[in-house]
Design a protein around this motif. Structure first.
Motif, PDB file in Angstrom:
ATOM      1  N   VAL A 245       2.568  -1.271  12.641  1.00 17.10           N
ATOM      2  CA  VAL A 245       3.230   0.046  12.606  1.00 17.10           C
ATOM      3  C   VAL A 245       3.588   0.429  11.176  1.00 17.10           C
ATOM      4  N   SER A 246       3.998  -0.555  10.376  1.00 13.06           N
ATOM      5  CA  SER A 246       4.339  -0.251   8.985  1.00 13.06           C
ATOM      6  C   SER A 246       3.119   0.231   8.197  1.00 13.06           C
ATOM      7  N   GLU A 247       1.915  -0.122   8.648  1.00 14.24           N
ATOM      8  CA  GLU A 247       0.701   0.341   7.981  1.00 14.24           C
ATOM      9  C   GLU A 247       0.542   1.855   8.080  1.00 14.24           C
ATOM     10  N   LEU A 248       1.215   2.485   9.028  1.00  7.80           N
ATOM     11  CA  LEU A 248       1.136   3.936   9.154  1.00  7.80           C
ATOM     12  C   LEU A 248       1.824   4.642   7.992  1.00  7.80           C
ATOM     13  N   ILE A 249       2.744   3.939   7.321  1.00  7.59           N
ATOM     14  CA  ILE A 249       3.417   4.508   6.150  1.00  7.59           C
ATOM     15  C   ILE A 249       2.535   4.255   4.935  1.00  7.59           C
ATOM     16  N   PRO A 250       2.044   5.287   4.283  1.00  5.70           N
ATOM     17  CA  PRO A 250       1.095   5.085   3.183  1.00  5.70           C
ATOM     18  C   PRO A 250       1.706   4.335   2.010  1.00  5.70           C
ATOM     19  N   PHE A 251       0.899   3.461   1.409  1.00  3.90           N
ATOM     20  CA  PHE A 251       1.159   2.828   0.113  1.00  3.90           C
ATOM     21  C   PHE A 251       2.275   1.778   0.133  1.00  3.90           C
ATOM     22  N   ILE A 252       3.427   2.087   0.699  1.00  3.05           N
ATOM     23  CA  ILE A 252       4.537   1.141   0.646  1.00  3.05           C
ATOM     24  C   ILE A 252       4.829   0.501   1.992  1.00  3.05           C
ATOM     25  N   GLY A 253       4.266   1.039   3.062  1.00  2.00           N
ATOM     26  CA  GLY A 253       4.590   0.545   4.394  1.00  2.00           C
ATOM     27  C   GLY A 253       4.182  -0.898   4.614  1.00  2.00           C
ATOM     28  N   ALA A 254       2.976  -1.254   4.175  1.00  4.37           N
ATOM     29  CA  ALA A 254       2.483  -2.614   4.392  1.00  4.37           C
ATOM     30  C   ALA A 254       3.371  -3.626   3.692  1.00  4.37           C
TER      31      ALA A 254
END
Length: 358
Positions: A245-254
């Motif tokens: 789910v954090s991958e949905l946030i661009p650039f910093i989510g991962a």
């Protein structure tokens, strides 16, 4: 007296800042007032965007669009029910277990850090791990009492969530059937000079970014689940979904998702946390360097600074949903302005050519 072009440009730039800030504040107030309605409409539009691909596949086989929409929505509802019966209870159960065990993990981590702090003091090393861990533990412990009440609010909101899901599915059905006519009608309200570039840019950005981002997040989740199970990571399903789910946030989510999961695993097993961080980062690198360039490319053309500004603005205006759609919206605005600027330049060149020829 005529103002110079430079002065006019400065006046425009100076006035645009307060106007943009005022509009953002107004949008945030409108969103908070109509938050549920806007969320349902956006979720319906995004779901219709996703389901339009299988609907088109059915149409290619000769199935009428309305019947194809019904079949696709039925399959989607079946999939959601299957996930709700099989996956959701496990995730909820693991989430509850993690929340219950956080105090014990904090105590264990405090003891380990105290031992490491004593080890450092015996060797005159300038470390204060005990004070650092105490401050972090105090911050977390202050938040723990609010978790049961938040869980109760979440449980009480389940019925409302189910009603919203039904509304989203119904609206998605009508958007799939009548969405083209509605969208074309709205675009026709704008001048053709702006409406056509905006429509093309919006479709391009949401198609390239949102769809690709969702597929990549599903890829990361699907790969991490068997990896975490093979490593015997506690709460493997929950932690894999958190990173996905954090991958949905661009650039910093991962980075945020991997760091959070690593810290939670670190409370239990230092060696296991190391492998979780290494393997999750490796999967993310495959996603970023192998799959993402092929699926997404550098279509936004946005400066990284503007991307972070867009993310912060989306967070301020609409929370997590705003973060998810902030970059495609910013890309849409930039692409539309670039197209309109190009059209204006062509018009100016054509006008100059006509003047010279005349």
């Amino acid at each position: 007296m005529n103002r110079s072009p430079d002065l006019q440009r400065l006046l425009i730039i100076g006035l645009s800042g307060p106007i943009i800030a005022l509009n953002l504040w107004l949008l945030s107030q409108i969103y908070r007032y109509f938050e549920n309605l806007i969320t349902v409409l956006l979720a319906s539009a995004l779901l219709a965007l996703l389901l339009n691909y299988p609907v088109r596949l059915f149409e290619r086989t000769g199935v009428p669009r309305t019947r194809a929409v019904i079949v696709v929505l039925f399959l989607t509802l079946t999939l959601l029910l299957f996930l709700g019966v099989t996956l959701l209870p496990s995730v909820i159960d693991q989430t509850g277990q993690v929340l219950q065990k956080i105090p014990a993990w904090l105590e264990t981590s405090r003891q380990n850090l105290e031992a490491l702090d004593n080890f450092a003091k015996q060797r005159n090393l300038p470390l204060d791990l005990k004070g650092f861990s105490g401050r972090i533990n105090n911050q977390i412990e202050q938040q723990l009492p609010t978790l049961p009440s938040q869980a109760l609010v979440l449980a009480l909101g389940t019925l409302g969530g189910l009603l919203n899901v039904i509304l989203i599915l119904v609206l998605a059905f009508y958007m799939l059937v009548y969405g083209d006519r509605l969208w074309n009608g709205l675009i026709n309200l704008l001048p053709a000079r702006y409406g056509i570039p905006f429509s093309q840019s919006l479709w391009l950005n949401f198609h390239n970014f949102f769809i690709s981002q969702l597929l990549l997040a599903l890829f990361v989740t699907a790969v991490l689940i068997p990896i975490f199970l093979a490593l015997r990571v506690p709460y493997a399903l929950l932690f894999a979904i958190v990173i996905g789910v954090s991958e949905l946030i661009p650039f910093i989510g991962a980075a945020l998702g991997i760091a959070l999961v690593t810290v939670l695993v670190l409370f239990q097993n230092v060696g296991l946390a190391f492998w979780v961080a290494v393997l999750a980062t490796g999967v993310h690198q495959v996603r970023d360097n192998v799959l993402a360039p092929k699926m997404m490319g550098s279509f936004t053309g946005l400066n990284p600074i503007w991307i972070f500004v867009a993310l912060l603005t989306g967070l301020q205006v609409a929370g997590f949903l705003g973060i998810v759609i902030a970059v495609p919206i910013a890309g849409t605005i930039k692409t539309t302005l670039d197209i309109v600027r190009g059209i204006n330049q062509l018009d100016e060149e054509r006008w100059e050519d006509e003047e010279l020829s005349g």
